[in-house]
Design a protein around this motif. Structure first.
Motif: not given
Ligand code: UDP
Length: 445
Positions: A231-239, A247-251, A268-272, A314-322
């Motif tokens: 799979e192509q995996i894009v990760a978001f990591v953070g609060r 939500d920008v990444l999910v959209r 992949l969304i990692v955080g609480g 594990a991710a192909d790309v990490v997204a930081v859409p802040s």
């Protein structure tokens, strides 16, 4: 290290982190990059001969009064207000008890226990300036985030920071002997929006633990996390909060899947949760379901650093859409782990990511642009590999050791100026800081 600086190396400093403990797991609630920053710089300062004692508010009756976080690094849990149930916005009501307890704790030790106070975030700055006056040592302050900057780029539905915070920040900025900014941009904001004296600002970029965040085998990382290799995996990591904009990444992912339903894409969304809005449990899950991609989004709770490195690999790309980032540690950690970053072109992310080389910066938060940028990276594996290699090189500039060296330079300058200005004469509470503060108010009104 210059001879001049070694003369002015503080033996022991008090670090103030009122609202969040460096021992807390980052990635949820109020615990994030500042916790990682405070802990890692303390470890590096202690390695360089400066002992660090970190004061933070006790959030549980189970916490010991003092805990050793690392050799030369103590965490002092200060009882101020109820242990639980106190929101960050209510903390200004507890600054007086917190300050009183910090001063009492110091008074119980040898007089002259600390050579300098370093406060993090404006709430700590309020405590720092009184401690500085009482202990007759310089105050160095790092804002981490600024309300005026945050309010200028609010996410939809996010709550603006109150004017009282801006007032509190201005007071601290006027009082501090030196200010540490993460980037040149932040230094300019301190001057333009808060009236700071440019000569009293040191730009010291934060870092990442480069011994932990290193490139590694993607397949092995995916296998360790139970993720598919194909799979192509894009990760978001953070609060999970509106400011961080997962939500920008999910959209954007939903848009890519709308254009090409057979694409094997996983988010992949990692955080609480943290704060309000998106932080409502299940809000992101509902969004993914509404967009018809619930089965393409995997959620993981906050991960400790030794697991997080596997996420980045594990991710192909990490997204930081802040919508705003004073720096963005996640961007550096991901690059250090060999993964390119797709980030919003805001705040410190322009420094953290080298556009077109270690990742891409996207202006704005519109879904089509984010979907296009994501596709441009994911669909060009050769480019991704090149960017991954450059990302590692770029991240090497940002180590905590480097940050600690910058802080020691700032401390040395603060100590030298403090001695020169005040000499052996006792500091009278409210001298230069008050004068600066009043000048600022006059300019404002
Ligand atoms: N983090 C973590 N586990 C998680 C998510 C985040 O340890 O599950 C850490 C991450 O490694 C980074 C910090 O939280 O060091 C977030 O810092 P950043 O500057 O990206 O954002 P901030 O929280 O300061 O807004």
């Amino acid at each position: 290290m210059s001879e001049r600086r070694s003369e002015l190396l503080p033996h022991r400093i008090a670090v103030l982190s009122v609202h969040t403990s460096p021992l807390a797991q980052p990635g949820t609630g109020d615990a994030g990059g500042m916790n990682v920053y405070v802990l890692n710089t303390a470890i590096e300062l202690a390695r360089r001969g400066t002992e660090v004692e970190i004061f933070t508010r006790a959030t549980s009756s189970e916490l010991p009064p003092v805990a050793e976080a690392a050799p030369g690094v103590l965490v002092r849990h200060v009882v101020a207000g109820p242990f639980e149930g106190l929101d960050k916005h209510e903390l200004p009501t507890q600054l007086c008890p917190f300050t009183a307890e910090v001063l009492r704790q110091e008074a119980r030790h040898l007089p002259g226990h600390y050579d300098l106070v370093h406060s993090h975030y404006w709430l700590s700055g309020q405590v720092g300036w009184l401690s500085r006056d009482r202990w007759r040592v310089p105050l160095v302050h790092t804002a981490h985030t600024l309300a005026a900057v945050k309010n200028a780029a609010l996410a939809e539905g996010d709550t603006p920071e109150p004017e009282t915070r801006v007032i509190g920040e201005k007071q601290v900025i006027a009082e501090a002997d030196r200010l540490v900014a993460n980037t040149g941009d932040e230094a300019r904001q301190l001057v333009d929006l808060y009236g700071a004296d440019a000569h009293r600002i040191d730009v010291v970029p934060p870092g990442a633990d480069l011994t932990r965040y290193r490139p590694g085998d993607k397949r092995a990382a995916r296998a360790a996390m139970g993720l598919r290799a194909d799979e192509q995996i894009v990760a978001f990591v953070g609060r999970i909060q509106p400011l961080k904009a997962p939500d920008v990444l999910v959209r954007a992912a939903a848009e890519l899947l709308r254009r090409e339903p057979s694409r094997r894409l996983r988010v992949l969304i990692v955080g609480g949760p943290s704060g309000t809005g998106l932080a409502r449990p299940d809000a992101l899950i509902e969004l993914a379901a509404d967009l018809g991609i619930a089965d393409r989004v995997t959620f993981l709770p906050p991960q400790p650093a030794d697991r997080l490195v596997q996420v980045y690999r594990a991710a192909d790309v990490v997204a930081v859409p802040s919508y705003n980032e004073s720096f963005g540690l996640v961007a550096i950690e991901a690059q250090a782990s060999g993964t390119p970053v797709l980030a919003a072109d805001v705040g410190g992310l322009g420094t953290a990511v080298r556009h077109g080389e270690s990742g891409l910066l996207v202006p704005g938060h519109r879904t089509p642009e984010w979907a296009d940028a994501l596709a441009a990276l994911l669909d060009d594996p050769a480019r991704l590999a090149r960017m991954g290699a450059t990302a590692v090189e770029h991240a090497e500039r940002f180590s905590w050791a480097h940050t600690a060296e910058g802080l020691l330079d700032s401390y040395a300058a603060a100590m030298a100026e403090f001695r020169a200005q005040r000499g052996p004469i006792a500091l009278l509470a409210g001298d230069t800081g008050q004068a600066r503060s009043q000048a600022l108010w006059r300019r404002r009104t």
